[in-house]
Design an enzyme around this catalytic site. Structure first.
Site, PDB file in Angstrom:
ATOM      1  CB  VAL A  60      -7.582  -7.327 -57.137  1.00 25.78           C
ATOM      2  CG1 VAL A  60      -7.591  -8.771 -56.681  1.00 25.78           C
ATOM      3  CG2 VAL A  60      -8.990  -6.778 -57.265  1.00 25.78           C
ATOM      4  CE1 TYR A  61      -6.433 -11.778 -53.688  1.00 26.63           C
ATOM      5  CE2 TYR A  61      -4.310 -12.042 -52.617  1.00 26.63           C
ATOM      6  CZ  TYR A  61      -5.333 -12.551 -53.392  1.00 26.63           C
ATOM      7  OH  TYR A  61      -5.251 -13.842 -53.862  1.00 26.63           O
TER       8      TYR A  61
END
Length: 326
Positions: A60-61
């Site tokens: 998700v980064y």
């Protein structure tokens, strides 16, 4: 650099882990303060030169761009088998049904997507980023076991959750002959010590590796209380972590400053040395957006705080609301 086994496994990791949330395209995802690929690569290269072999990122980064940047840099700068590469699954990666969470469908899709972005056949440590209250833990643990048996991950770990949840997950895995979690990535620093109550004793008893995130409280322990930064101003999640106990937290920050000045070292070294001296801690996850951040972190390995200094740093602390689980 010092190296240590990750919990009761045979896996050797550096005593510092480079957290790679800071490395991602600013126009992807919700972190406008992240570094672009060209800006990020010197940090990954420097970490390797300093002996760091442990790198942590997440799908998700920066909408996957952190994994892409980290994967390309590691391929260019080192041999794959010389590093321990960790990533995480749980957060939303696309809109609609099954675009987030820890269902079997989500896990099987996201491990392949992460491997593609990282440019590798396997990750060393595959972690659930948070607890999924909408998926049976049995489904999650069996799916993670199958990821390991498929050779796509060497070990599995978990991140911030209640101690009872962590113990339940490992009990279910053990009961069914599935792979158990070997590590806990939890929130621990001088401004947040609630993990000392249950999670750290549990990890000690179970032989679980502890790799705390935000050991310097998103930089708050490294500067004056009133001083700000772009990240502090734009990090909405960070704001939720430090808004309930400001007066007590300010006193801790001031004591870090006083000890650092007396020692003649940067405050970051004092804050990190405190985490490193916790008996159960394996490798704190450090962030670095300036090269001296890496050098300070390595120097902290040699800074041994006295029992009097530790007591002084800990004395102002008051109980905090349980945070970091969402």
């Amino acid at each position: 650099m010092d190296y240590i086994k990750l919990g009761s496994t045979g896996l050797e990791v550096s005593r510092l882990c480079l957290g790679c949330m800071s490395y991602g395209e600013p126009d992807r995802g919700g972190h406008a303060w992240t570094l672009t690929e060209n800006e990020s690569r010197p940090f990954i290269k420097k970490a390797l030169e300093l002996g760091i072999n442990f790198f942590d990122t997440a799908n998700v980064y920066s909408d996957g761009s952190s994994e892409e940047i980290v994967g390309r840099a590691l391929r260019d700068f080192t041999n794959r088998d010389d590093v321990v590469l960790a990533t995480k699954v749980h957060g939303r990666m696309r809109q609609g049904a099954n675009g987030a969470g820890l269902s079997r469908k989500a896990i099987m899709s996201e491990i392949d997507n992460s491997l593609k972005r990282l440019g590798t056949d396997y990750v060393d440590l595959y972690q659930i980023h948070r607890w999924d209250y909408e998926t049976p833990i049995e489904e999650t643990m069996e799916a993670l076991h199958d990821v390991v048996k498929a050779g796509k991950a060497r070990y599995i770990g978990a991140s911030s959750m209640y101690a009872w949840q962590f113990l339940k997950a490992n009990h279910i895995a053990e009961k069914n002959g599935w792979t158990r979690f070997v590590s806990m990535q939890n929130y621990l620093n001088l401004l947040y010590r609630e993990e000392e109550r249950e999670m750290l004793p549990l990890c000690k008893e179970e032989g679980i590796g502890v790799i705390p995130w935000s050991p310097m409280a998103r930089g708050r322990l490294t500067r004056d209380w009133e001083e700000t930064s772009t990240r502090k101003e734009t990090d909405e999640f960070g704001k939720t972590l430090y808004s309930h106990t400001e007066e007590a937290d300010r006193q801790v920050v001031e004591r870090v400053k006083a000890i650092a000045e007396k020692r003649g070292v940067p405050r970051a070294q004092v804050a990190l040395a405190w985490v490193l001296q916790k008996e159960t801690v394996t490798a704190p996850i450090i962030g670095a957006t300036k090269l001296h951040h890496l050098e300070d972190a390595v120097a902290a390995l040699s800074l041994k705080l006295t029992q009097e200094e530790i007591a002084n740093l800990e004395e102002p602390y008051i109980p905090h609301p349980v945070l970091g689980f969402k």
